[in-house]
Write an enzyme that holds these catalytic residues in place. Structure first.
Site: not given
Length: 1126
Positions: A530, A740, A395
C-alpha cells in the site's frame, strides 16, 4: 508597542530553498567540527526577553551551517555518533541563557485586584450611601436609629457583589501552568559523545537531543537524522495526520518544514536526532504562551450594558439627590440631618441594589442548566455572551472533525464503494454502493490488505471498534478500524495469516510492503503493498477486475486517474493497494526474504484498488452549523490544515454553500478579476497572504458570508479575531489545540473541547464543551439567547418598582407629605421579595423556541453598524489626541491604552461622558442593536408601569391612613413637613385631636400599605414581563413552577415584615393593616395587566419583530455522520 504585543513572525524568502541534507562536509572522520570552547557564533540567537518577534531560518540552512552557528559537533552521516556539546559548554550556556522554561507573567496582588472590583461604580454608590447612613446615625442616633440597619446592609451588599466577581476572576488564573505541562520533565541528549538523561529545563542551544517513539519534543529542534520519524503536530497546525520528519526540507514556512520538530509535540513513531535551536520563551510554544498570557478579553456585552446603565442611574440619582437636598434646606427649611437623610433615601430609591445579585444568580442558574446540556461555563458572563455572538470562528481538526482518519470511498474491481452507511437520496447513495467484501474477489482482497499490511494495532480488543485506541499513525489507524468493522475474522487474521517479511513505509519509496503466509491457487505466500497511488501504479502491470487479474491498459489508467482526482478534490488522503500471488515454485512457504540483497518482487504487481480517508465531521456538526447560520450567526473556519481539505469539509457542513471567485471564473471561462466582488459570497484565504492584507482586503473578506482561513499560525488566528472584533463582531472561537489558545483567550467567548482539547486550550477558554460535540454549541446559543430574554424580563420587572420608591421620596419633599416608604423598607423591597421573585425568571421557558433561533443576533454587524463604529472610534482618537496636546494617536494602541487605564481614570472618563452631548446623542442614536436595558424597557419600567404602580401604592397608602385613623390625604399633605413630631398636634375636620403619636402609628400603617401595594402589583408585573415576543397569555406563562414558588415565598416574607410584631419594630411597619388594602393593590395589578395588552398591540403595529431570512441551500437533513452511521 509594548512587550505584550509580541507575535510569532517567520522569515520566509521568496523562493523555496532546499537545505543540504546529505553528503559529508570535508572534516575528520566525516564529522562536522566547530570549536566548542569558543561558544556559539555571534549570530546564534540568545534568550531575548524584549524581542517582539522571532525569526526561524535554520530550516533553510544545511546541517553544517546550523552546527557551525551553534558551535556543536555533529556527524551528518550517522547522527547517533555525534559528539554534541561538552558538559562545560552546556553549563556555560545554561548560565548565560537561562533554563528551558516558560517565564511566568507578572501577577498583581490579589488584594489590589479585589480593591479594583470593590471600587467599581455600583459598589462605590452602595458604600458611600452606607457610610453616609452611619454619619447621620452618629449625628442623631435617636431619629436615625434605622440607619444602623440601613448602612450595614448597603455596605454588606457592596462587598458581596465585589466578592462574587472576584471569585469568578480567580478561577481563570492557571493558564500558564497548563503550558508548563506541555514541556516534558526529562529528555535524552548527547554530550561529550555519550547519551545521557537530563532534566528538560537544562537543555541549551546547540544540544543534540535524542528523540524516541512516544517522546514529547523538549525544545524546538533542527533535525539532523531520523529513522521513519513522524510527529503529531495537530495541536500546533491542525493537521490530523502525523507529519514525517527528515533531514530534507523544501518548505519555507517553518510550521511546514520537515526538518524542524517543535517543543510540546509528540513523536508518534520512529526516532531521530536534532539540534536545539530554540528554548523556553523563544520556542514556538513559548511564543504562543506569551500571546495567550498577554492577551486580554474585552468586557462582555452584558458587562458593558450593565455598566452603562449604572452610570446613567448613578448620574440621575446623584444629581437628583443633590438638587433635592438643596431644595429641602433652602425651600422647605429642613435641617441638614433631615435633608441629608432624604437625599440618601432618594439616592437609594434610584439604585436597584439587588440588580447585581439578581444578574449573578440568574447566570449561575443558567450555567448549571447549560452544564446538563454538555456546556461548562467557567465565566458566568459567558452564559449570555454565547447567545449574543455574531461570528463563530471554529477550528477544524478535533472541533468540527473527529481528529480520526476514516476510510470513506473505495474503488476496486471497477466499482465505487462507500465505507459508511448511507442515507436515502444522498449523493453517495446514487453514485456508490455500500462496501461488501463478498461483492467481488477484488473487494475481498483489498479488505485483507487493509487488515494485514498496516503496522498499527489496537491496544485492546474490548469495547466498540470506533472507540478503541489504536497504536500507530492516524492513516493506518483508519485502515485498521475499517478492516475490523468489515472483516468478521479480523481479530484472528494476524495469527491466521502471519507476517514473514516487511518493508516499512519510508519517504523514498512512498509505500509499505508485507508478505504473509496466505495460501492461494499457485502457492502459500501473498505480497501486499500500500502507498502513494502514483508510486504503486508504476509497480503494476495488471489490475484486478473483480474476478481475476487482467493486463493494465490505458483505459484502466484513465479510470484510475478519474477516481484518484475525485477523491483528492474532496480533500481526502488517497492510498493505493496492490498484491502479488507469489508462485510456490519460486517462493516456497519457508522462503527467507532479505532486504539486501533484495530477493522479493519489485514489479509486475496486480493493482487492487484505491481508498480515500478523511477526518470526517463529527456527528451533528452539519445541522449545528446550519442552525447557527439560520440564527444569523456567521460561522467561519480557521484552520492550520490545507485549503483544499478545509474547503472540502466546509462544503459538507454548511460553512460554504456558494462558489468562490475562482470557481465562478472557471465556470464562466473568464479571468478571476472579471468577476465582480458583489457576486461572490464565499472566500478561502491562505495563511501566507494574511500578513500582507490591507484594511480594504480585510473589509472585503468580512463582507462575505462564507469564509475559510487555511494554513494559519496562532498569530494569524489571533489577528483574525481582532479584525473581526474591530468590525463590531461579538466573536466566539472554538478550538482544542495549543495553537488555538491565544485566539480562545482574546475572543469574546473562547470555547474549548473537553475530551480532545489540550489543557492549555481549556484554561484559555471561558467555556468548555464537555462531550466535544460542536452541536452542543447550538444548545448553548439557544440557552444564551433564552437567558438574555430572561435577564431582560427580570431587569424590566426589577426596575419597575424603582419608580414607586423614587416618587415616595420626591413627594415627601415636594408636596410635602409624610414619607410613604422608608429607606429601610426600600432595601427590604430590593433585597427581599423582589430578589426572590426575580430569580424565578431563570427557569422561564421560551415563548417560542423555534422563533428564538430565528431572531437575528442582538447586535448584528451591518454596513451601517460598521460605519457608525468607525465614526465613533475616530471621535475617540480625536478626543485622546486633544488630551495629548495634539499629538497623533495610533489606532493600534487604543486597546493597549484602554487596558492600562486605572480604575479611577476609567471612572472619571465615564462619569464625565455622561454629562456630554455626545454621550446622550449616541445613547439615543437609532441602531439595529437590542441591548439589555433599552429605551423600550426603561419607558415601560420608569414611566408607564412605574407610574401606574405608584398611583396604586399611593391609593393604598392614603386608604390605609383613612381607614384606620380617619386621616384624609389633605390632612397628610397639610401637615407633612412636621408629621410625627410631638409639636405637630392638630385637629381634623371632625375636631378630633391628632397627636404626634397617632401620626407615627398612622404613618406605619400607611408605609405598610405602600409596601404591600408594591408587592401585590409586582406579582401581576411578574407575569406581564414574561411576554417579550407575544401577548402575556398562553401556556408558557404558567410552565415555570418557580414563579409560583417565588411569589409564595416573597409573599410570606412580606407578610412577616408587616404582620409579625417583632418585625414591626425594626422596619416601622404595623400588623394592624387591614387586608382590604390588598384588594386595592390587586385591582391596580389588573389595570396594569390590561394596559400591557394595549401596549404590546401598539408596539407590534409600529415595531414588528424581525426574523432572519432563510438561507438557500442549507443542508439540514441527517447524514451518516449525524446519525452515527445508523
Amino acid at each position: 508597542m509594548s512587550d505584550h504585543k509580541k507575535s510569532i513572525a517567520f522569515a520566509e524568502p521568496s523562493a523555496p530553498v532546499h537545505a543540504q541534507a546529505s553528503g559529508v562536509v570535508p572534516s575528520v572522520s566525516g564529522t562536522t567540527l566547530a570549536s566548542a570552547a569558543s561558544g556559539p557564533s555571534t549570530d546564534a540567537p540568545k534568550k531575548e526577553k524584549d524581542s517582539k518577534s522571532i525569526n526561524i531560518t535554520e530550516h533553510l540552512q544545511s546541517i553544517a551551517e546550523v552546527a557551525a552557528k551553534y558551535a556543536v559537533s555533529v556527524n551528518e552521516e550517522k547522527a547517533s555518533e555525534s559528539r554534541g556539546l561538552t558538559a562545560a559548554e552546556a553549563a556555560k550556556r545554561l548560565a548565560e541563557n537561562g533554563p528551558n522554561a516558560l517565564t511566568p507573567p507578572k501577577k498583581r496582588h490579589w488584594f489590589l485586584r479585589f480593591l479594583d472590583i470593590l471600587l467599581g461604580l455600583f459598589n462605590v454608590m452602595l458604600l458611600v450611601s452606607g457610610v453616609a447612613a452611619y454619619v447621620l446615625l452618629a449625628i442623631d442616633p435617636v431619629a436615625n436609629f434605622q440607619n444602623s440597619y440601613l448602612g450595614g446592609i448597603l455596605i454588606a451588599v457592596g462587598f458581596m457583589n465585589a466578592f462574587i466577581e472576584f471569585y469568578q476572576q480567580q478561577k481563570s488564573a492557571a493558564i500558564l501552568e497548563s503550558f508548563m505541562n506541555l514541556i516534558p520533565s526529562q529528555c535524552y541528549v548527547i554530550r561529550d559523545g555519550a547519551t545521557i538523561q537530563i532534566n528538560a529545563k537544562e537543555l541549551v542551544l546547540g544540544d543534540v537531543v535524542v528523540v524516541r517513539s512516544g517522546d514529547k519534543i523538549p525544545a524546538d529542534l533542527f533535525i539532523i537524522g531520523t529513522t521513519e520519524l513522524k510527529v503529531d503536530n495537530s495541536s500546533l497546525t491542525g493537521e490530523a495526520d502525523p507529519q514525517e520528519r527528515s533531514k530534507r526540507n523544501s518548505h519555507t514556512n517553518p510550521l511546514e518544514a520537515s526538518n524542524l520538530a517543535f517543543n510540546g509535540t509528540l513523536a508518534v513513531v520512529g526516532n531521530g536526532f536534532g539540534i536545539v535551536v530554540r528554548t523556553g520563551d523563544n520556542t514556538v510554544i513559548g511564543q504562543i504562551a506569551s500571546l495567550t498570557a498577554n492577551e486580554h478579553r474585552r468586557e462582555s456585552p452584558l458587562s458593558e450594558e450593565i455598566e452603562s446603565f449604572v452610570k446613567i442611574i448613578a448620574s440621575i440619582a446623584g444629581v437628583t439627590a443633590i438638587i433635592f437636598f438643596v431644595v429641602a434646606i433652602v425651600a422647605k427649611q429642613q435641617t441638614v440631618s433631615n435633608s441629608l437623610n432624604f437625599a440618601i433615601g432618594t439616592f437609594v430609591s434610584f439604585v436597584p441594589e439587588g440588580l447585581p445579585a439578581t444578574v449573578t444568580m440568574l447566570l449561575s442558574i443558567a450555567a448549571a442548566r447549560m452544564a446538563k446540556r454538555q456546556v461548562l461555563c467557567k465565566d458566568l458572563q459567558g452564559v449570555e455572551t454565547l447567545g449574543a455572538i455574531t461570528l463563530l470562528a471554529t477550528d477544524k481538526t478535533g472541533t468540527l472533525t473527529r481528529n480520526q482518519m476514516t476510510v470513506t470511498y473505495i474503488w476496486t474491481g471497477f466499482k465505487l464503494y462507500v465505507a459508511q452507511a448511507l442515507t436515502d437520496d444522498s449523493d453517495d447513495s446514487r453514485a456508490c454502493i455500500p462496501f461488501d467484501q463478498n461483492d467481488s474477489d477484488a473487494a475481498n482482497e483489498l479488505l485483507y490488505i487493509t487488515a494485514l499490511n498496516p503496522t498499527a494495532k489496537f491496544t485492546s480488543h474490548d469495547g466498540p471498534i470506533a472507540t478503541r485506541e489504536v497504536l500507530g499513525d492516524a492513516t493506518e489507524a483508519g485502515l485498521v478500524r475499517f478492516a475490523a468493522t468489515k472483516l468478521p475474522t479480523y481479530d484472528a487474521a494476524q495469527d491466521q495469516f502471519p507476517k514473514v517479511f516487511e518493508i516499512p513505509f519510508n519517504s523514498t519509496n512512498k509505500w509499505a510492503m508485507t508478505i504473509h503466509k496466505k495460501k492461494h491457487a499457485n502457492g502459500s505466500l501473498m505480497l501486499y503493498i500500500k502507498g502513494a497511488p502514483e508510486r504503486v501504479l508504476k509497480l503494476c502491470t495488471s489490475i484486478h477486475n473483480g474476478r481475476e487479474a487482467v493486463p493494465l491498459t490505458e483505459e484502466h489508467a484513465a479510470k484510475f486517474d478519474e477516481n484518484y482526482t475525485m477523491f483528492a478534490s474532496k480533500g481526502h488522503r488517497v492510498l493505493a493497494f496492490a498484491c502479488v500471488y507469489l508462485p510456490g515454485d519460486r517462493y516456497p512457504e519457508n522462503f527467507e526474504f532479505t532486504k539486501d540483497p533484495a530477493n522479493y518482487p519489485t514489479n509486475n504487481f496486480c493493482f487492487v484498488g484505491l481508498t480515500s480517508l478523511e477526518d470526517p465531521p463529527k456527528h451533528g456538526v452539519r445541522e449545528a452549523v446550519g442552525k447557527c447560520r439560520a440564527a444569523g450567526i456567521r460561522v467561519m473556519m480557521v484552520t492550520g490544515d490545507h485549503p483544499l481539505t478545509a474547503e472540502a469539509i466546509g462544503r459538507k457542513i454548511n460553512i460554504m454553500l456558494t462558489p468562490t471567485k475562482a470557481e465562478l471564473a472557471k465556470k464562466r471561462g473568464v479571468p478571476e478579476h472579471q468577476i465582480p466582488e458583489s457576486e461572490v459570497n464565499a472566500i478561502v484565504i491562505h495563511g501566507d497572504s494574511i500578513d500582507n492584507l490591507s484594511d480594504a482586503d480585510w473589509a472585503n473578506i468580512f463582507d462575505k458570508e462564507e469564509i475559510i482561513f487555511a494554513r494559519t499560525s496562532p498569530k494569524h488566528k489571533l489577528d483574525i479575531v481582532k479584525r473581526a472584533q474591530g468590525r463590531g463582531h461579538i466573536v466566539g472561537v472554538t478550538g482544542d489545540g495549543v495553537n488555538d489558545s491565544p485566539a480562545l483567550k482574546k475572543a469574546d467567548l473562547g470555547i474549548a473541547m473537553n475530551l480532545s482539547g489540550s489543557d492549555v486550550s481549556k484554561e484559555a477558554a471561558a467555556m468548555i464543551l464537555i462531550d466535544d460535540n460542536f452541536a452542543s454549541c447550538v444548545s448553548g446559543i439557544e440557552e444564551g439567547r433564552l437567558i438574555f430574554q430572561n435577564l431582560k424580563k427580570s431587569i424590566q420587572y426589577t426596575v419597575t418598582h424603582t419608580m414607586p420608591e423614587v416618587y415616595a421620596n420626591l413627594f415627601y419633599i415636594t408636596v410635602p407629605m409624610p414619607l410613604p416608604l422608608s429607606s429601610i423598607l426600600i432595601l427590604v423591597v430590593d433585597l427581599g421579595f423582589e430578589l426572590i421573585i426575580a430569580l424565578a425568571y431563570a427557569y422561564d421557558v421560551s415563548e417560542n423556541p423555534a422563533g428564538l433561533m430565528k431572531l437575528p443576533p442582538r447586535k448584528p454587524v451591518t454596513v451601517d453598524s460598521v460605519e457608525r463604529l468607525n465614526r465613533r472610534r475616530a471621535l475617540d482618537r480625536a478626543e485622546r489626541q486633544a488630551g495629548n496636546g495634539g499629538r497623533a494617536v495610533e489606532a493600534d494602541d487604543e486597546e493597549e491604552h484602554e487596558h492600562n487605564m486605572s480604575k479611577i481614570a476609567k471612572f472619571s472618563r465615564g462619569f464625565k461622558r455622561v454629562f456630554s452631548k455626545r454621550f446622550w446623542s449616541e445613547k439615543f442614536e437609532k441602531t439595529e442593536d437590542e441591548i439589555l436595558i433599552d429605551g423600550n424597557l426603561m419607558s415601560y419600567s420608569y414611566i408607564e408601569a412605574g407610574t401606574i404602580m405608584t398611583i396604586g401604592c399611593l391609593t393604598c397608602y392614603f386608604f390605609a391612613m383613612w381607614y384606620h385613623f380617619d386621616i384624609y390625604p389633605s390632612d397628610a399633605v397639610k401637615h407633612g413637613n412636621a408629621w410625627g413630631k410631638d409639636s405637630n398636634l392638630y385637629f381634623d375636620q371632625n375636631n378630633r385631636e391628632v397627636t404626634g403619636a397617632m401620626q407615627v402609628e398612622a404613618l406605619a400603617i400607611g408605609q405598610s400599605a405602600y409596601y404591600i401595594g408594591i408587592m401585590f402589583q409586582q406579582c401581576f408585573n411578574h407575569f406581564i414581563c414574561k411576554a417579550r415576543l407575544t401577548y402575556p397569555v398562553g401556556g408558557f406563562m404558567f410552565q415555570n413552577m418557580y414563579s409560583f414558588v417565588g411569589i409564595f415565598t416573597g409573599g410570606i416574607l412580606s407578610m412577616l415584615i408587616v404582620y409579625v410584631p417583632p418585625f414591626n419594630v425594626a422596619f416601622q411597619t404595623s400588623y394592624k393593616l387591614t387586608p382590604i388594602t390588598w384588594g386595592i393593590a390587586l385591582g391596580f395589578g389588573v389595570v396594569l395587566y390590561l394596559y400591557s395588552f394595549v401596549r404590546i398591540a401598539v408596539l407590534r403595529r409600529f415595531a414588528p419583530i424581525k426574523y432572519t431570512d432563510d438561507i438557500p441551500g442549507l443542508m439540514m437533513f441527517p447524514t451518516r455522520f449525524s446519525t452515527g452511521g445508523k
